[in-house]
Design a protein around this motif. Structure first.
Motif, short mmCIF file in Angstrom:
data_model
loop_
_atom_site.label_atom_id
_atom_site.label_comp_id
_atom_site.label_asym_id
_atom_site.label_seq_id
_atom_site.Cartn_x
_atom_site.Cartn_y
_atom_site.Cartn_z
N ASN A 185 -21.05 25.30 -4.33
CA ASN A 185 -21.55 26.06 -5.48
C ASN A 185 -21.10 25.36 -6.76
O ASN A 185 -19.93 25.40 -7.12
CB ASN A 185 -21.03 27.49 -5.43
N GLN A 228 -30.63 37.01 -3.90
CA GLN A 228 -29.21 37.03 -3.53
C GLN A 228 -28.42 37.68 -4.66
O GLN A 228 -28.68 37.44 -5.83
CB GLN A 228 -28.68 35.62 -3.28
N GLU A 270 -17.44 33.28 -0.62
CA GLU A 270 -16.88 32.24 -1.49
C GLU A 270 -15.36 32.35 -1.45
O GLU A 270 -14.80 33.39 -1.79
CB GLU A 270 -17.40 32.40 -2.92
N SER A 326 -25.23 26.95 -10.35
CA SER A 326 -25.06 28.13 -11.20
C SER A 326 -25.14 27.76 -12.67
O SER A 326 -24.43 26.85 -13.13
CB SER A 326 -23.71 28.79 -10.91
N SER A 328 -28.26 30.20 -9.19
CA SER A 328 -27.58 31.40 -9.64
C SER A 328 -27.73 31.56 -11.16
O SER A 328 -27.47 30.62 -11.92
CB SER A 328 -26.09 31.35 -9.28
N SER A 362 -30.40 33.65 -7.27
CA SER A 362 -29.23 34.50 -7.09
C SER A 362 -28.78 34.99 -8.47
O SER A 362 -29.12 34.39 -9.49
CB SER A 362 -28.10 33.70 -6.43
N PHE A 419 -23.63 37.80 -1.34
CA PHE A 419 -22.68 36.69 -1.57
C PHE A 419 -21.40 37.35 -2.09
O PHE A 419 -21.38 37.90 -3.18
CB PHE A 419 -23.30 35.74 -2.59
N HIS A 466 -25.29 36.79 -10.70
CA HIS A 466 -23.84 37.03 -10.69
C HIS A 466 -23.51 37.76 -11.99
O HIS A 466 -23.47 37.14 -13.05
CB HIS A 466 -23.10 35.69 -10.61
N GLU A 472 -24.45 38.24 -6.02
CA GLU A 472 -23.05 37.86 -5.94
C GLU A 472 -22.21 39.04 -6.43
O GLU A 472 -22.43 39.56 -7.52
CB GLU A 472 -22.80 36.60 -6.75
N THR A 522 -17.67 37.25 -3.55
CA THR A 522 -16.78 36.35 -4.29
C THR A 522 -15.41 36.96 -4.53
O THR A 522 -14.68 36.55 -5.43
CB THR A 522 -17.44 35.91 -5.61
#
Length: 278
Positions: A102, A224, A49, A139, A167, A200, A13, A202, A226, A15
């Motif tokens: 998201n 996943q 994203e 998220s 996330s 996910s 993913f 991040h 990010e 961003t």
């Protein structure tokens, strides 16, 4: 695409065009966003994203433009739990072949925050997004500083409300690899409906652990990651996409579909964004 070895796929993913843009003094132009998105799509990134259309109106136009050029990756827009922001993303995604909303909700409870109110907010916002889009990501903002029991309840609620990707961000980059591994593992072990969604992560790089935390989270069960080109992002930045892809490529247990031959071109383009800043 890269050669695929045996193992489980890890989605990438990107961003850069949303979180990464926040690190720049000046917003990217629509042409810059489209050009990088085309490269990311050819590279084999799973999700791109683009922006935060509920806050920055120009991001809505850019999502529409990118949607006309990107044919393989899922196009994603960010929203808080506010209904008007969710609707703004949904409208911006209307031309995307594959779109994702998201939604982020702060999950660190304070003296002025009631747990029940946050749970209701998650339920209502994810349910609303599902009315517009079948692909909803939720998220848990500031997950690494939240109460683990409440975090698990929040994740369960988001999944029950229709989120198919959850996330878990280290929003301020405070977790060590050991702590982050345990957090992801706890969620996967304790949330009863976790099999109905993909986890996910991040990670921010404030303490230098963004890449390490991202890779170790896969070992804990995340599906996943990010990240961004050159690790571009607020403060110390995000996990560097190239480093993530290269680390996973060295594993026999996992793979991405990112074609590494595009990494240099993407990096050089993002470096040009930075040159303009000076």
């Amino acid at each position: 695409m890269s050669n695929i070895s045996q193992g489980e796929k890890v989605k990438i993913f990107d961003t850069t065009l949303r979180d990464g843009e926040l690190a720049l003094k000046h917003k990217l132009t629509a042409k810059q966003k489209v050009n990088l998105a085309i490269i990311l799509d050819k590279m084999g990134v799973d999700v791109i994203e683009i922006g935060y259309p509920g806050v920055y109106s120009k991001d809505a136009d850019e999502i529409l433009l990118v949607s006309q050029k990107v044919k393989n990756a899922t196009i994603c827009g960010l929203s808080s739990s506010k209904p008007e922001e969710i609707v703004a993303v949904a409208k911006a995604l209307r031309q995307a072949m594959k779109g994702r909303i998201n939604i982020f909700t702060p999950v660190r409870l304070t003296a002025n925050t009631m747990a029940s109110q946050v749970i209701d907010l998650i339920r209502d916002s994810v349910s609303l997004a599902r009315n517009y889009c079948s692909d909803v990501q939720w998220s848990a903002f500031d997950a690494t500083r939240s109460d683990s029991d409440f975090l698990c309840k929040a994740v369960e609620t988001a999944i029950n409300s229709g989120a198919r990707t959850i996330s878990i961000p280290d929003s301020l980059g405070v977790a060590s690899p050991t702590q982050f591994f345990q957090l992801v593992k706890t969620i996967i072990e304790r949330v009863p409906n976790v099999d109905s969604a993909s986890i996910s992560i991040h990670c921010h790089n404030d303490n230098g652990f963004a890449v390490d935390n991202s890779v170790i989270a896969v070992e804990a069960g995340a599906k996943q990651i990010e990240c961004s080109i050159n690790g571009l992002g607020v403060r110390a930045g995000n996990a560097d996409l190239a480093k993530i892809v290269q680390a996973i490529a060295s594993s026999t247990n996992y793979y991405t579909e990112v074609d590494q031959s595009w990494l240099r071109q993407a990096s050089e383009l993002v470096n040009q964004f930075m040159v303009v800043e000076k």
